[in-house]
Design a protein around this motif. Structure first.
Motif, PDB file in Angstrom:
ATOM      1  N   VAL A  45       0.831  -1.203   0.000  1.00  0.00           N
ATOM      2  CA  VAL A  45       0.000   0.000   0.000  1.00  0.00           C
ATOM      3  C   VAL A  45       0.869   1.258   0.000  1.00  0.00           C
ATOM      4  N   THR A  46       1.938   1.255   0.782  1.00  0.00           N
ATOM      5  CA  THR A  46       2.832   2.419   0.825  1.00  0.00           C
ATOM      6  C   THR A  46       3.449   2.674  -0.542  1.00  0.00           C
ATOM      7  N   VAL A  48       2.289   1.758  -3.509  1.00  0.00           N
ATOM      8  CA  VAL A  48       1.264   2.198  -4.454  1.00  0.00           C
ATOM      9  C   VAL A  48       0.871   3.646  -4.171  1.00  0.00           C
ATOM     10  N   MET A  49       0.742   4.030  -2.884  1.00  0.00           N
ATOM     11  CA  MET A  49       0.389   5.413  -2.548  1.00  0.00           C
ATOM     12  C   MET A  49       1.426   6.396  -3.078  1.00  0.00           C
ATOM     13  N   SER A  53       0.806   8.818  -6.321  1.00  0.00           N
ATOM     14  CA  SER A  53       0.841  10.264  -6.085  1.00  0.00           C
ATOM     15  C   SER A  53       1.887  10.945  -6.959  1.00  0.00           C
ATOM     16  N   ILE A  81      -3.640   3.900 -10.313  1.00  0.00           N
ATOM     17  CA  ILE A  81      -3.522   3.048  -9.127  1.00  0.00           C
ATOM     18  C   ILE A  81      -3.599   1.584  -9.531  1.00  0.00           C
ATOM     19  N   ILE A 110      -6.340  -3.413  -3.384  1.00  0.00           N
ATOM     20  CA  ILE A 110      -5.660  -2.137  -3.154  1.00  0.00           C
ATOM     21  C   ILE A 110      -6.145  -1.121  -4.184  1.00  0.00           C
ATOM     22  N   ASN A 113      -8.947   0.524  -2.731  1.00  0.00           N
ATOM     23  CA  ASN A 113      -8.706   1.001  -1.374  1.00  0.00           C
ATOM     24  C   ASN A 113      -8.874   2.517  -1.365  1.00  0.00           C
ATOM     25  N   VAL A 116      -5.824   4.842  -0.713  1.00  0.00           N
ATOM     26  CA  VAL A 116      -4.905   5.108  -1.824  1.00  0.00           C
ATOM     27  C   VAL A 116      -5.506   6.171  -2.744  1.00  0.00           C
ATOM     28  N   THR A 120      -4.438  10.589  -3.260  1.00  0.00           N
ATOM     29  CA  THR A 120      -4.229  11.268  -4.545  1.00  0.00           C
ATOM     30  C   THR A 120      -5.204  12.426  -4.716  1.00  0.00           C
ATOM     31  N   ALA A 137       1.870  11.332   0.667  1.00  0.00           N
ATOM     32  CA  ALA A 137       1.588   9.936   0.315  1.00  0.00           C
ATOM     33  C   ALA A 137       2.472   8.989   1.110  1.00  0.00           C
ATOM     34  N   GLY A 141       1.073   6.261   3.679  1.00  0.00           N
ATOM     35  CA  GLY A 141       1.433   4.850   3.624  1.00  0.00           C
ATOM     36  C   GLY A 141       2.049   4.360   4.918  1.00  0.00           C
TER      37      GLY A 141
END
Length: 196
Positions: A45-46, A48-49, A53, A81, A110, A113, A116, A120, A137, A141
């Motif tokens: 998740v971190t 992807v965030m 972003s 995403i 995700i 999610n 996330v 953005t 971001a 995360g």
């Protein structure tokens, strides 16, 4: 530099997407049964965030906004995403098969999610600069990771405890989640006080 530190620590502690904005609850509750799956989901998740972003901010700023296409932002953000989630899924499946199996359906989720997508959208709505958006971001995360890892530890202890039959399972999980959420209220004001 001080402003970036405030953004980072606020996103981690006081503006935590899971515990104060209640975004990303599905993986928070679903993947927190075991510590190793919580850590793996947190890393995914971190990544992807931060990556989403870093890509969505310039697309919005230099493509969508100048041509008055802001109404397409959510669709474009979700597509970006989804691209990064697919990349993460391929990498985890190839290099960490056991983690891939442990995360199960929550890994592709995700994409949907809201934490996330939320980061953005908030980066654009709050009119953050590119660096501020990426730091926000990263903080989001890390805050998600902190909440998920803490809750996984609490949940492992609650599951091992002798709780009344009526509280076994989901009820004890929700009570534990609310207590973890309330514990983060103690950070309100501290971040701003430290960096003033």
């Amino acid at each position: 530099m001080k402003e970036l530190m405030v953004i980072l620590f606020s996103a981690i502690l006081t503006q935590n997407f899971v515990l104060s904005k209640f975004m990303g609850i599905c993986p928070f509750l679903g993947v927190s049964k075991k510590m190793n799956s919580a850590v793996g989901m947190s890393a995914a998740v971190t990544f992807v965030m931060v990556a989403a972003s870093a890509i969505t901010w310039p697309i919005y700023t230099y493509l969508l906004a100048p041509f008055s296409l802001e109404y397409l932002s959510k669709v474009v953000f979700i597509l970006i995403i989804a691209l990064f989630v697919q990349l993460v899924e391929i990498l985890i499946k190839k290099y960490a098969k056991s983690l891939y199996n442990a995360l199960g359906v929550y890994l592709p989720l995700i994409t949907t999610n809201c934490a996330v997508l939320g980061v953005t959208i908030l980066n654009v709505e709050d009119q953050l600069t590119f660096l501020q958006a990426v730091i926000n971001a990263l903080g989001g995360g890390l805050g998600f990771a902190l909440a998920l890892v803490i809750f996984a530890g609490v949940r492992e202890r609650v599951d091992a405890a002798d709780v009344p039959k009526a509280f076994k399972g989901i009820p004890s999980t929700l009570v534990a989640a609310s207590i973890v959420s309330m514990s983060f209220l103690g950070f309100n004001g501290i971040v701003e006080a430290i960096f003033q």
